[in-house]
Design a protein around this motif. Sequence first.
Motif, PDB file in Angstrom:
ATOM      1  N   ALA A  66       0.834  -1.205   0.000  1.00 43.67           N
ATOM      2  CA  ALA A  66       0.000   0.000   0.000  1.00 43.67           C
ATOM      3  C   ALA A  66       0.869   1.255   0.000  1.00 43.67           C
ATOM      4  O   ALA A  66       0.609   2.209  -0.753  1.00 43.67           O
ATOM      5  N   ILE A  67       1.888   1.262   0.838  1.00 47.28           N
ATOM      6  CA  ILE A  67       2.777   2.426   0.916  1.00 47.28           C
ATOM      7  C   ILE A  67       3.489   2.638  -0.417  1.00 47.28           C
ATOM      8  O   ILE A  67       3.603   3.771  -0.909  1.00 47.28           O
ATOM      9  N   ARG A  68       3.956   1.546  -1.012  1.00 45.45           N
ATOM     10  CA  ARG A  68       4.670   1.651  -2.298  1.00 45.45           C
ATOM     11  C   ARG A  68       3.767   2.211  -3.392  1.00 45.45           C
ATOM     12  O   ARG A  68       4.191   3.036  -4.214  1.00 45.45           O
ATOM     13  N   VAL A  69       2.505   1.785  -3.407  1.00 49.51           N
ATOM     14  CA  VAL A  69       1.591   2.246  -4.451  1.00 49.51           C
ATOM     15  C   VAL A  69       1.193   3.708  -4.238  1.00 49.51           C
ATOM     16  O   VAL A  69       1.111   4.489  -5.187  1.00 49.51           O
ATOM     17  N   HIS A  70       0.946   4.087  -2.998  1.00 49.37           N
ATOM     18  CA  HIS A  70       0.439   5.430  -2.716  1.00 49.37           C
ATOM     19  C   HIS A  70       1.505   6.522  -2.806  1.00 49.37           C
ATOM     20  O   HIS A  70       1.174   7.686  -3.046  1.00 49.37           O
ATOM     21  N   THR A  71       2.758   6.184  -2.550  1.00 49.58           N
ATOM     22  CA  THR A  71       3.803   7.201  -2.431  1.00 49.58           C
ATOM     23  C   THR A  71       4.685   7.266  -3.676  1.00 49.58           C
ATOM     24  O   THR A  71       4.557   6.459  -4.591  1.00 49.58           O
ATOM     25  N   ARG A  72       5.599   8.228  -3.646  1.00 49.12           N
ATOM     26  CA  ARG A  72       6.638   8.353  -4.654  1.00 49.12           C
ATOM     27  C   ARG A  72       7.964   8.590  -3.928  1.00 49.12           C
ATOM     28  O   ARG A  72       7.971   9.115  -2.809  1.00 49.12           O
ATOM     29  N   PRO A  73       9.085   8.241  -4.531  1.00 49.29           N
ATOM     30  CA  PRO A  73      10.373   8.494  -3.866  1.00 49.29           C
ATOM     31  C   PRO A  73      10.503   9.946  -3.437  1.00 49.29           C
ATOM     32  O   PRO A  73      10.187  10.867  -4.192  1.00 49.29           O
TER      33      PRO A  73
END
Length: 339
Positions: A66-73
Amino acid sequence: MKIDLRSDTITRPTREMQEAMWAAEVGDDVLGDDPTVNALQDKAAKLFGMEDALFCPSGTMTNQLAIRVHTRPGSDVICDKHSHIYLYEGGGIMLNAFSSVKLLEGDRGRLSAGQVAEAVSPEHDVHSTVTRLVSLENTMNKGGGCYYDFKEIEAIREVCTRRGIPLHLDGARLFNALVETGETPLQYGKVFDSISICLSKGLGCPIGSLLLGTSEMIREARRFRKVMGGGWRQAGFLAAAGIYALDHHVSRLKEDHRRARAIGEMFAGRPEVAEIFPVDTNIVIIRLNDGLAEQQYVSRLAEAGILAVTFGKGMVRFVTHLDFTDDHLDAMRSRLKTF
């Protein structure tokens, strides 16, 4: 009789759950044709009124997806400083999503809408990270199994909507909260953009968690699951346990809560105990008097046949679960009298 209260993850499948597992029709989930996995995902999505779901090996994986999908570097995640996603997931926010964190100090881990609003990074400030996710945990592990007032969650949702920020729920023990509050999964599905629920804690499955969200989000999460090595084949045997648990193991969570409260009462007034966290669900946390080492105390308990875990300086945690019965409770009460 061994009394194992280290976690609610130590349970073994019941005979009925085993029968459901061995009777499961299976296929290859990486190819999308395991019918029992698909049935579990459909069941969970409909239960929460969300578009889709993804079956994964662990709650850490569902949270991190979920964190990987919602965020960006270079972005940041707002969460409590005691959140599982920060403390107990191997630095995954930084490692998997290349994101930072805004750590807040809530009420036993529960954030307020005001705290969240204040923590959101200012827009168009090149010196700052960009806030791309708010994550709540319910129930709160480090808070002794406490749960949110749903009105506060709705207020946090309003903040997120106003700022265009997704809201994620680490709901590893969400059903423990629901049986106490009377709220429904549908209510939660309406206010969160993504939800992680664990099947291998209070629900008693041998393994597995689910990530719920929009169809688009789940498609992207499925791709990242594959990258993480999380694609599996005939996972329907495990998914069948999840279906059985959702059908049969939710309402019985109140029994775990009743026994947890009884354990809290056992430690009340003991000379070595300085504090007992309020027992809201199935987690009991005690704080020892100054000078008592938590590891030594846990070792002494183990000698008496009671297994618990250290939980920070001077802290000890006990967690009730499916395999902890009234007989275990009576035996624990008897042993503590001579402890």
